[in-house]
Design a protein around this motif. Structure first.
Motif, PDB file in Angstrom:
ATOM      1  N   PRO A 100       0.835  -1.229   0.157  1.00 12.23           N
ATOM      2  CA  PRO A 100      -0.052  -0.046   0.005  1.00 12.23           C
ATOM      3  C   PRO A 100       1.018   1.175  -0.019  1.00 12.23           C
ATOM      4  N   TYR A 101       2.104   1.296   0.691  1.00  9.99           N
ATOM      5  CA  TYR A 101       2.787   2.455   0.535  1.00  9.99           C
ATOM      6  C   TYR A 101       3.316   2.570  -0.640  1.00  9.99           C
ATOM      7  N   ALA A 102       3.901   1.649  -1.449  1.00 13.37           N
ATOM      8  CA  ALA A 102       4.441   1.770  -2.677  1.00 13.37           C
ATOM      9  C   ALA A 102       3.237   2.167  -3.596  1.00 13.37           C
ATOM     10  N   ALA A 103       1.998   1.786  -3.575  1.00 12.52           N
ATOM     11  CA  ALA A 103       0.961   2.276  -4.337  1.00 12.52           C
ATOM     12  C   ALA A 103       0.684   3.650  -4.343  1.00 12.52           C
ATOM     13  N   GLY A 104       0.922   4.394  -2.833  1.00 10.91           N
ATOM     14  CA  GLY A 104       0.637   5.535  -2.736  1.00 10.91           C
ATOM     15  C   GLY A 104       1.672   6.504  -3.554  1.00 10.91           C
ATOM     16  N   HIS A 105       2.845   5.984  -3.993  1.00 10.86           N
ATOM     17  CA  HIS A 105       3.621   6.864  -4.554  1.00 10.86           C
ATOM     18  C   HIS A 105       3.648   6.145  -6.107  1.00 10.86           C
ATOM     19  N   ALA A 106       2.540   5.568  -6.309  1.00 16.88           N
ATOM     20  CA  ALA A 106       2.449   5.049  -7.912  1.00 16.88           C
ATOM     21  C   ALA A 106       3.694   4.126  -8.518  1.00 16.88           C
ATOM     22  N   VAL A 107       4.092   3.325  -7.390  1.00 17.16           N
ATOM     23  CA  VAL A 107       5.167   2.499  -7.712  1.00 17.16           C
ATOM     24  C   VAL A 107       4.648   1.010  -7.436  1.00 17.16           C
ATOM     25  N   ARG A 108       5.071  -0.043  -8.317  1.00 19.85           N
ATOM     26  CA  ARG A 108       4.769  -1.276  -8.228  1.00 19.85           C
ATOM     27  C   ARG A 108       6.022  -2.227  -7.763  1.00 19.85           C
ATOM     28  N   LEU A 109       5.572  -3.160  -7.137  1.00 15.01           N
ATOM     29  CA  LEU A 109       6.531  -4.094  -6.452  1.00 15.01           C
ATOM     30  C   LEU A 109       6.772  -5.295  -7.115  1.00 15.01           C
ATOM     31  N   ALA A 110       8.086  -5.469  -7.928  1.00 15.38           N
ATOM     32  CA  ALA A 110       8.161  -6.422  -8.568  1.00 15.38           C
ATOM     33  C   ALA A 110       9.219  -7.764  -7.880  1.00 15.38           C
ATOM     34  N   VAL A 111       8.532  -8.680  -7.637  1.00 16.07           N
ATOM     35  CA  VAL A 111       9.126  -9.671  -6.764  1.00 16.07           C
ATOM     36  C   VAL A 111      10.093 -10.598  -7.886  1.00 16.07           C
ATOM     37  N   GLU A 112      11.256 -10.856  -7.783  1.00 14.22           N
ATOM     38  CA  GLU A 112      12.343 -11.439  -8.683  1.00 14.22           C
ATOM     39  C   GLU A 112      12.644 -12.656  -8.121  1.00 14.22           C
ATOM     40  N   PRO A 113      12.391 -13.743  -8.601  1.00 19.19           N
ATOM     41  CA  PRO A 113      13.016 -15.282  -8.149  1.00 19.19           C
ATOM     42  C   PRO A 113      14.429 -15.232  -8.607  1.00 19.19           C
ATOM     43  N   LEU A 114      15.305 -15.692  -7.683  1.00 22.90           N
ATOM     44  CA  LEU A 114      16.542 -15.947  -7.976  1.00 22.90           C
ATOM     45  C   LEU A 114      16.867 -17.431  -8.413  1.00 22.90           C
ATOM     46  N   HIS A 115      17.855 -17.896  -8.980  1.00 25.03           N
ATOM     47  CA  HIS A 115      18.071 -19.186  -9.231  1.00 25.03           C
ATOM     48  C   HIS A 115      18.278 -19.998  -7.792  1.00 25.03           C
TER      49      HIS A 115
END
Length: 287
Positions: A140-155
């Protein structure tokens, strides 16, 4: 760089969807990177927090805007697996700061590397749940700044110390607890190319509107001693980039495609030549 890496039309002009991740040419200062991008027609750049903060976030934002560059992602937030309350609070505060930096730079995507197991911990499912708990606070904090969170899976070789999220399916399981406009995934071929379930997961991400970032790097063997810096140039290894690009497009992805290479040999070379060669290889191996 060696002459054999060059095409007859060298230096090339970058395709419209090409984005260079700053780590690929980390030997270039931010002003030099911006100049090189302008000279070669690069329209997108993925930035990293450390060099951006060193230059100054607001100054960096002005610099890239003046050059007409789009910041495609900011790397990275994450490291959200701490058990200790003080460590957890510091991690959340750092991720809120990362969200604010992303917003200042004008990018809508903050890439998250979720973090490994705390010292002495062997409970992977519990660590992933702590990531989910942190996302519940940060999304929600990110959404309030118009930013999306992108979870990156690592090997999976990084599961212990860098990222307890090892597959695209696991990343989606986390992301799908939240609205798609708040949390999605970052797909990096270097980390997921080996997984026969990844193509279906990529389609699932696209169908759900959660394919927030797409990055390319090749897998070369033998692995170097420091596997973190073992990413190969496109075309030097085992990954079929045309197939992966087709999968992303079939999933509905129409965004920028970043090339993100951690490679000490490239960092020791001329940065402008590395960028030009990367554009050439992108055009050659993804189309």
């Amino acid at each position: 760089m060696t002459p054999s890496t060059r095409s007859t039309s060298f230096p090339p002009r970058a395709p419209a969807d090409f984005s260079i991740n700053q780590m690929t040419v980390k030997q270039l200062s931010l002003p030099d990177l911006v100049t090189a991008c302008a000279d070669l027609g690069v329209r997108g750049v993925g930035l990293w927090r450390e060099p951006v903060k060193e230059y100054g976030v607001e100054a960096a934002a002005r610099l890239v805007r003046a050059a007409g560059l789009r910041v495609t992602t900011l790397c990275r937030g994450g490291f959200l697996t701490a058990v200790d309350p003080g460590e957890r609070a510091r991690a959340l505060a750092d991720n809120r700061a990362a969200v604010e930096e992303a917003a200042a730079l004008g990018t809508d995507t903050l890439v998250l590397v979720c973090g490994g197991l705390p010292d002495g911990d062997r409970d992977l499912p519990a660590a992933r749940e702590r990531v989910a708990d942190a996302l519940a606070e940060l999304a929600p904090y990110a959404a309030g700044h118009a930013v999306r969170l992108a979870v990156e899976p690592l090997h999976p070789m990084f599961a212990a110390d860098r990222c307890v999220v090892s597959t695209l399916g696991q990343a989606l399981d986390l992301a799908e607890r939240f609205p798609a406009e708040q949390v999605g995934v970052c797909v990096d071929t270097y980390h997921v190319w080996w997984d026969d379930l990844a193509p279906a997961a990529l389609a699932r991400a696209g169908a759900g509107g959660r394919l927030h970032a797409f990055q390319l790097a090749d897998w070369t063997t033998p692995l170097p001693r420091g596997v973190l810096t073992g990413r190969g140039r496109l075309g030097d290894g085992s990954i079929d980039f045309r197939a992966w690009r087709a999968l992303a497009e079939a999933a509905g992805y129409r965004g920028p495609v970043e090339v993100e290479l951690f490679n000490e040999a490239l960092w020791a070379a001329d940065g402008r030549e590395v960028l030009a060669d990367t554009i050439h290889r992108y055009t050659t191996h993804t189309r």
